[in-house]
Write an enzyme that holds these catalytic residues in place. Structure first.
Site, PDB file in Angstrom:
ATOM      1  N   HIS A 124      48.244 121.444  74.527  1.00  0.00           N
ATOM      2  CA  HIS A 124      47.593 121.921  75.614  1.00  0.00           C
ATOM      3  C   HIS A 124      47.834 121.446  76.913  1.00  0.00           C
ATOM      4  O   HIS A 124      49.066 120.820  77.085  1.00  0.00           O
ATOM      5  CB  HIS A 124      46.074 121.994  75.342  1.00  0.00           C
ATOM      6  CG  HIS A 124      45.706 122.454  73.807  1.00  0.00           C
ATOM      7  ND1 HIS A 124      45.723 123.738  73.582  1.00  0.00           N
ATOM      8  CD2 HIS A 124      45.509 121.941  72.615  1.00  0.00           C
ATOM      9  CE1 HIS A 124      45.174 124.031  72.122  1.00  0.00           C
ATOM     10  NE2 HIS A 124      45.283 122.572  71.710  1.00  0.00           N
ATOM     11  N   GLU A 178      40.333 118.354  74.962  1.00  0.00           N
ATOM     12  CA  GLU A 178      41.338 118.055  73.998  1.00  0.00           C
ATOM     13  C   GLU A 178      42.669 117.548  74.799  1.00  0.00           C
ATOM     14  O   GLU A 178      43.381 116.731  74.425  1.00  0.00           O
ATOM     15  CB  GLU A 178      41.802 119.272  72.960  1.00  0.00           C
ATOM     16  CG  GLU A 178      42.881 118.871  72.158  1.00  0.00           C
ATOM     17  CD  GLU A 178      43.165 120.114  71.229  1.00  0.00           C
ATOM     18  OE1 GLU A 178      42.483 121.322  71.395  1.00  0.00           O
ATOM     19  OE2 GLU A 178      44.005 120.025  70.652  1.00  0.00           O
ATOM     20  N   HIS A 181      47.363 116.707  68.612  1.00  0.00           N
ATOM     21  CA  HIS A 181      46.054 117.345  68.986  1.00  0.00           C
ATOM     22  C   HIS A 181      44.976 116.892  68.467  1.00  0.00           C
ATOM     23  O   HIS A 181      44.994 115.905  67.789  1.00  0.00           O
ATOM     24  CB  HIS A 181      46.230 118.953  68.417  1.00  0.00           C
ATOM     25  CG  HIS A 181      47.310 119.772  68.806  1.00  0.00           C
ATOM     26  ND1 HIS A 181      47.038 120.904  69.609  1.00  0.00           N
ATOM     27  CD2 HIS A 181      48.872 119.657  68.883  1.00  0.00           C
ATOM     28  CE1 HIS A 181      47.971 121.490  69.929  1.00  0.00           C
ATOM     29  NE2 HIS A 181      49.119 120.750  69.403  1.00  0.00           N
ATOM     30  N   GLU A 230      46.155 116.264  63.732  1.00  0.00           N
ATOM     31  CA  GLU A 230      45.009 116.796  64.387  1.00  0.00           C
ATOM     32  C   GLU A 230      44.275 115.490  64.275  1.00  0.00           C
ATOM     33  O   GLU A 230      43.592 114.991  63.003  1.00  0.00           O
ATOM     34  CB  GLU A 230      44.481 117.709  63.484  1.00  0.00           C
ATOM     35  CG  GLU A 230      45.037 119.278  63.883  1.00  0.00           C
ATOM     36  CD  GLU A 230      44.572 119.854  65.084  1.00  0.00           C
ATOM     37  OE1 GLU A 230      43.937 119.411  65.830  1.00  0.00           O
ATOM     38  OE2 GLU A 230      44.931 121.130  65.230  1.00  0.00           O
TER      39      GLU A 230
HETATM   40 ZN   LIG Z   1      45.266 121.801  70.031  1.00  0.00          ZN
END
Ligand SMILES: [Zn+2]
Length: 252
Positions: free
Chosen positions: A10, A24, A79, A141
């Site tokens: 992002h 995030e 992420h 993640e």
């Molecule tokens: Zn993400």
């Protein structure tokens, strides 16, 4: 030279997941910058590029194009999760085999071993950045911003440092990265659980003309008086500290 491409998920107008006051895009950037610093300062033979090093909007194809045209050996997308849940999971592209799976095992196993996260497992997905990269790729993640327990951990810089270090050690194992030879002889004049005690020793030693500083390591406040390439110089400093009435020793 092993070329590692790090992709902080992002950025810019795309915040990614947001909850509990966390975005995030900011956490992925922090982890990525910490990881880059560890790789460049502690390892030889590794070259690092980031898809972004600031809060900036970039498309998915800009990310994969940058890695592909650089000829990266590995693409690592970082992420933070959301949607209810807790812990760590990793993704590789659906149907891939070694070496992508071997590299993923090295990173995933290291991260769940050394970071305080539940292990949600090794997963596969048809994600753009995994599919369109021409080299082995992984997407990690790292906890859930919308789960309070994970969010509280992700707020803590030293926790993010731990996540970055675990990724670095995983990369070290996957690509047989070699640690830099530092060979510094350091002089320790004291180690304390309480910061005030370390500060007091620093004040005392400074008043006696020693150039000292505090290093936080393994939960201890270590008062360090110097770091030398030559062991003789370190031994000389220990002798001076002892003469001034302080216990000290050399360590590497
Ligand atoms: Zn993400």
């Amino acid at each position: 030279m092993v070329k590692i491409f790090i992709d902080p998920g992002h950025g810019g107008t795309d915040s990614g997941a947001a909850a509990n006051g966390l975005f995030e895009k900011n956490i992925t950037l922090q982890i990525s910058l910490l990881l880059r610093d560890i790789l460049l300062s502690e390892y030889d033979g590794v070259s690092v590029r980031l898809s972004r090093s600031i809060d900036q909007s970039i498309t998915l194809d800009q990310r994969t194009n940058a890695a592909n045209s650089w000829g990266a050996d590995y693409f690592l997308s970082i992420h933070i999760n959301a949607g209810g849940g807790t812990g760590f999971e990793s993704y590789v592209y659906t149907g891939v085999s070694a070496p992508t799976t071997t590299y993923r095992n090295a990173l995933h196993d290291q991260i769940v071993r050394s970071v305080d996260f539940a292990n949600r497992g090794k997963k596969t997905a048809n994600f753009y950045v995994l599919r369109e990269t021409s080299m082995p790729a992984i997407l990690t993640e790292n906890g859930f911003v919308d789960t309070a327990a994970d969010a509280n951990k992700l707020r803590n810089t030293s926790f993010l440092q731990g996540i970055a270090r675990a990724h670095a050690t995983g990369l070290e194992k996957a690509f047989q990265l070699k640690k830099k030879e530092t060979n510094l002889y350091k002089v320790q004049a004291g180690a304390f659980k309480v910061k005030a005690n370390a500060d007091e020793l620093v004040a005392t030693l400074t008043s006696k003309g020693f150039d000292v500083f505090v290093v936080i390591e393994d939960g201890l406040f270590r008062v360090q008086a110097g770091a030398f390439r030559s062991k003789q110089n370190a031994d000389d400093l220990v002798a001076r500290l002892k003469k001034a009435g302080h216990d000290a020793f050399v360590f590497q």
